[in-house]
Design a protein around this motif. Structure first.
Motif, PDB file in Angstrom:
ATOM      1  N   GLU A 190       0.885  -1.168   0.000  1.00  0.00           N
ATOM      2  CA  GLU A 190       0.000   0.000   0.000  1.00  0.00           C
ATOM      3  C   GLU A 190       0.919   1.213   0.000  1.00  0.00           C
ATOM      4  OE1 GLU A 190      -1.628   1.292   3.643  1.00  0.00           O
ATOM      5  OE2 GLU A 190       0.375   1.169   4.462  1.00  0.00           O
ATOM      6  N   TYR A 223      -1.875   9.670  -5.003  1.00  0.00           N
ATOM      7  CA  TYR A 223      -0.953   8.779  -5.701  1.00  0.00           C
ATOM      8  C   TYR A 223      -1.733   7.755  -6.505  1.00  0.00           C
ATOM      9  CZ  TYR A 223      -2.244   6.557  -1.312  1.00  0.00           C
ATOM     10  OH  TYR A 223      -2.964   6.099  -0.248  1.00  0.00           O
ATOM     11  N   GLU A 273      -1.533 -12.702  -1.682  1.00  0.00           N
ATOM     12  CA  GLU A 273      -2.878 -13.160  -1.327  1.00  0.00           C
ATOM     13  C   GLU A 273      -3.274 -14.359  -2.170  1.00  0.00           C
ATOM     14  OE1 GLU A 273      -5.605 -10.560   0.359  1.00  0.00           O
ATOM     15  OE2 GLU A 273      -5.011  -8.927  -0.971  1.00  0.00           O
ATOM     16  N   ARG A 320      -9.438 -10.269  -6.782  1.00  0.00           N
ATOM     17  CA  ARG A 320      -8.360 -10.238  -5.783  1.00  0.00           C
ATOM     18  C   ARG A 320      -7.066 -10.685  -6.450  1.00  0.00           C
ATOM     19  NH1 ARG A 320      -8.340 -14.424  -1.267  1.00  0.00           N
ATOM     20  NH2 ARG A 320     -10.232 -13.519  -0.400  1.00  0.00           N
ATOM     21  N   HIS A 341      -3.512   0.997  -6.595  1.00  0.00           N
ATOM     22  CA  HIS A 341      -4.169   1.877  -5.634  1.00  0.00           C
ATOM     23  C   HIS A 341      -4.223   3.281  -6.209  1.00  0.00           C
ATOM     24  CE1 HIS A 341      -3.985  -0.105  -1.377  1.00  0.00           C
ATOM     25  NE2 HIS A 341      -4.975  -0.547  -2.110  1.00  0.00           N
ATOM     26  N   GLU A 370      -3.766  11.109   0.893  1.00  0.00           N
ATOM     27  CA  GLU A 370      -3.440  11.299   2.312  1.00  0.00           C
ATOM     28  C   GLU A 370      -3.570  12.791   2.616  1.00  0.00           C
ATOM     29  OE1 GLU A 370      -3.233   8.446   3.684  1.00  0.00           O
ATOM     30  OE2 GLU A 370      -2.435   7.179   2.089  1.00  0.00           O
ATOM     31  N   GLY A 375     -10.742   3.584   3.976  1.00  0.00           N
ATOM     32  CA  GLY A 375      -9.874   4.629   4.507  1.00  0.00           C
ATOM     33  C   GLY A 375     -10.385   5.180   5.811  1.00  0.00           C
ATOM     34  N   PHE A 421      -7.534   7.599   2.085  1.00  0.00           N
ATOM     35  CA  PHE A 421      -8.243   6.408   1.597  1.00  0.00           C
ATOM     36  C   PHE A 421      -7.536   5.890   0.364  1.00  0.00           C
ATOM     37  CE2 PHE A 421     -10.394  10.094  -0.367  1.00  0.00           C
ATOM     38  CZ  PHE A 421     -10.246   9.785  -1.722  1.00  0.00           C
ATOM     39  N   PHE A 446      -8.536   3.637  -3.284  1.00  0.00           N
ATOM     40  CA  PHE A 446      -9.431   2.850  -4.121  1.00  0.00           C
ATOM     41  C   PHE A 446      -8.682   1.653  -4.666  1.00  0.00           C
ATOM     42  CE2 PHE A 446     -11.978   6.647  -4.285  1.00  0.00           C
ATOM     43  CZ  PHE A 446     -13.257   6.135  -4.389  1.00  0.00           C
TER      44      PHE A 446
HETATM   45  P1  HAM Z   1      -7.027  -1.339   1.929  1.00  0.00           P
HETATM   46  O1  HAM Z   1      -8.486  -1.453   2.292  1.00  0.00           O
HETATM   47  O2  HAM Z   1      -6.121  -2.378   2.400  1.00  0.00           O
HETATM   48  O3  HAM Z   1      -6.577   0.097   2.417  1.00  0.00           O
HETATM   49  O4  HAM Z   1      -6.918  -1.265   0.356  1.00  0.00           O
HETATM   50  C1  HAM Z   1      -7.691  -0.325  -0.390  1.00  0.00           C
HETATM   51  C2  HAM Z   1      -8.499  -1.035  -1.474  1.00  0.00           C
HETATM   52  O5  HAM Z   1      -7.630  -1.861  -2.266  1.00  0.00           O
HETATM   53  C3  HAM Z   1      -9.541  -2.006  -0.971  1.00  0.00           C
HETATM   54  O6  HAM Z   1     -10.706  -1.326  -0.573  1.00  0.00           O
HETATM   55  C4  HAM Z   1      -9.764  -2.874  -2.191  1.00  0.00           C
HETATM   56  O7  HAM Z   1     -10.661  -2.238  -3.092  1.00  0.00           O
HETATM   57  C5  HAM Z   1      -8.397  -2.887  -2.855  1.00  0.00           C
HETATM   58  N1  HAM Z   1      -7.718  -4.193  -2.669  1.00  0.00           N
HETATM   59  C6  HAM Z   1      -7.201  -4.696  -1.521  1.00  0.00           C
HETATM   60  N2  HAM Z   1      -6.632  -5.897  -1.742  1.00  0.00           N
HETATM   61  C7  HAM Z   1      -6.785  -6.158  -3.060  1.00  0.00           C
HETATM   62  C8  HAM Z   1      -6.395  -7.240  -3.931  1.00  0.00           C
HETATM   63  N3  HAM Z   1      -5.706  -8.292  -3.476  1.00  0.00           N
HETATM   64  N4  HAM Z   1      -6.719  -7.181  -5.241  1.00  0.00           N
HETATM   65  C9  HAM Z   1      -7.412  -6.104  -5.724  1.00  0.00           C
HETATM   66  N5  HAM Z   1      -7.779  -5.044  -4.967  1.00  0.00           N
HETATM   67  C10 HAM Z   1      -7.488  -5.072  -3.658  1.00  0.00           C
HETATM   68  C11 HAM Z   1      -5.283   0.557   2.292  1.00  0.00           C
HETATM   69  O8  HAM Z   1      -4.438  -0.001   1.656  1.00  0.00           O
HETATM   70  C12 HAM Z   1      -5.018   1.877   2.970  1.00  0.00           C
HETATM   71  N6  HAM Z   1      -3.630   2.259   2.657  1.00  0.00           N
HETATM   72  C13 HAM Z   1      -5.985   2.960   2.545  1.00  0.00           C
HETATM   73  C14 HAM Z   1      -5.709   4.260   3.210  1.00  0.00           C
HETATM   74  C15 HAM Z   1      -5.060   5.331   2.700  1.00  0.00           C
HETATM   75  N7  HAM Z   1      -6.004   4.571   4.464  1.00  0.00           N
HETATM   76  C16 HAM Z   1      -5.564   5.790   4.736  1.00  0.00           C
HETATM   77  N8  HAM Z   1      -4.972   6.250   3.676  1.00  0.00           N
END
Ligand code: HAM
Length: 413
Positions: free
Chosen positions: A77, A101, A109, A115, A121, A125, A277, A295, A297
């Motif tokens: 991330e 970003y 995974e 998935r 992403h 922030e 997020g 957050f 996406f």
């Molecule tokens: P996260 O929920 O782990 O949050 O990931 C954000 C989005 O990435 C998830 O809602 C999902 O749509 C997508 N995602 C997660 N894993 C996979 C995967 N294996 N394949 C496809 N899409 C996936 C974060 O990573 C935090 N850094 C968000 C954030 C930013 N919070 C504060 N600032």
């Protein structure tokens, strides 16, 4: 035959067009909120992610030793990297600092539909403010991003983690155990939760509506804070019909502290979460207590959720295929080609020495909007013969008007 690694994808020409259209729309929305783009390295010291999430994260990331014996990990991330970047060189900048970003991230995974092990992403922030206004803007921005992509069927779930923290505090639960309980709520493991003396009540709390929440707490401040955020969200045109208060939304990553949210796309099945997020603290890794909200996406899932609806809304100009008839037409044809390209109109020319029939068939299969035929007659009359590949109609357009003609088509499309 060497195949691509598990959990990765090749992105086709058509898919890439869709992705570029979605990317453009997301950028437009976040930039309208005053965010500027940054980029961080694809790999970081593994320690960064260990400090952020604890040793168990190793199982979920791509971590290895490089040739110099350093422990390195591909970014799972951006949040930890952006906070590192902030602490390394951006701390003096005026707050709030609004960063966004877009890039690939990697997680080890079990792959399935929606998935992946490499995915993208698109995230933000917001560093500095710790106010309900900042929480509301963070959520409103994510909401507007979804609206901006054109996605119609989605659901926003909101919570304030401080409600559960306060509840568990009042039950005398120490911090590390709180995290264990949060993980059980995240997994929906009601059986394990009901082993706690207050388990049934806690489950009830996570299923409660906004106006019932205060009844579970002595200190009701976190509920009031959430209500404050919701009141500000109203100013953004986001009201109670647009979201659901859901205390079981606890987010899997350990760094969240306050108001959090997730967005689901109805049509996606099991992997339906397209965004997650909220408010978090990661500064302690770097010796500060800076507030931050953001957050990300799951970009691939957004594109999946939009599906074929996206095709009809991609705003593209016409594509032209130029066919010189005979060697003596080449100079004139290249002049037309050059002037179209210089004016931003997509123009291509035969590079395979094909006859008119084959060139037209290529223009058809390549889904060009127009074939531009140029022979002796056209050169003499200073026109271009423009064939509409859809209707089959052909007409002469004066050379001096060809760019305007294509622009006119673009506008009326
Ligand atoms: P996260 O929920 O782990 O949050 O990931 C954000 C989005 O990435 C998830 O809602 C999902 O749509 C997508 N995602 C997660 N894993 C996979 C995967 N294996 N394949 C496809 N899409 C996936 C974060 O990573 C935090 N850094 C968000 C954030 C930013 N919070 C504060 N600032």
């Amino acid at each position: 035959m060497i195949e691509r690694p598990r959990g990765t994808r090749d992105i086709s020409l058509e898919e890439m067009e869709k992705r570029k259209a979605v990317e453009k729309r997301l950028r437009f929305v976040v930039e309208s909120y005053g965010y500027g783009e940054v980029m961080t390295p694809t790999f970081e010291h593994t320690q960064l992610f260990l400090e952020k999430s604890g040793p168990s994260i190793i199982e979920e990331i791509y971590a290895f030793e490089d040739k110099g014996g350093r422990n390195i990990a591909l970014r799972p991330e951006f949040t930890a990297s952006v906070m590192r970047m902030y602490h390394e060189g951006m701390r003096e900048r005026p707050k709030p600092l609004k960063l966004y970003y877009f890039g690939s991230v990697f997680r080890y995974e079990r792959p399935q539909a929606g998935r992946y092990r490499e995915f993208w992403h698109f995230g933000t922030e917001l560093i500095g403010p710790n106010t309900p206004e900042a929480d509301a803007e963070n959520i409103a921005l994510a909401y507007d991003c979804v609206v901006g992509t054109g996605l119609k069927e989605f659901k926003l779930r909101l919570s304030n983690l401080k409600i559960l923290y306060t509840y568990l505090d009042e039950k005398g639960i120490p911090d590390p155990e709180k995290n264990d309980i949060f993980h059980l709520i995240d997994k929906g493991d009601l059986e394990a939760l009901s082993n706690y003396s207050f388990g049934e009540e806690l489950i009830e709390l996570t299923e409660s509506k906004l106006d019932e929440l205060k009844g579970y707490l002595k200190n009701t401040e976190p509920v009031e804070y959430l209500i404050n955020v919701l009141n500000i969200l109203e100013l953004y045109g986001i009201s109670s019909k647009d979201y659901e208060i859901d205390l079981s939304t606890v987010r899997g990553l350990d760094y969240y502290k306050g108001v959090v949210f997730e967005i689901d796309a109805a049509g996606l099945g099991a992997e339906k979460q397209i965004c997650g997020g909220g408010d978090y603290k990661l500064g302690s890794i770097f010796g500060t207590d800076v507030s931050a909200k953001g957050f990300a996406f799951g970009f691939d899932r957004v594109v999946l959720a939009l599906g074929d609806d996206l095709d009809s809304t991609i705003d593209k100009g016409p594509r032209c295929y130029l066919i010189p008839i005979g060697a003596e037409s080449e100079e004139y044809t290249y002049t037309v080609l050059d002037s179209l390209r210089r004016n931003g109109i997509v123009a291509d020319i035969d590079l395979m020495d094909r006859g008119i029939g084959k060139a037209l068939s290529y223009a058809d299969r390549g889904k060009f909007d127009f074939a531009l035929l140029i022979g002796e007659e056209e050169i003499e009359e200073e026109v271009v013969s423009v064939k509409d590949m859809k209707s089959g109609q052909q007409k002469n357009v004066p050379l001096e008007n060809i760019v305007d003609f294509m622009r006119g088509v673009y506008e009326s499309k």
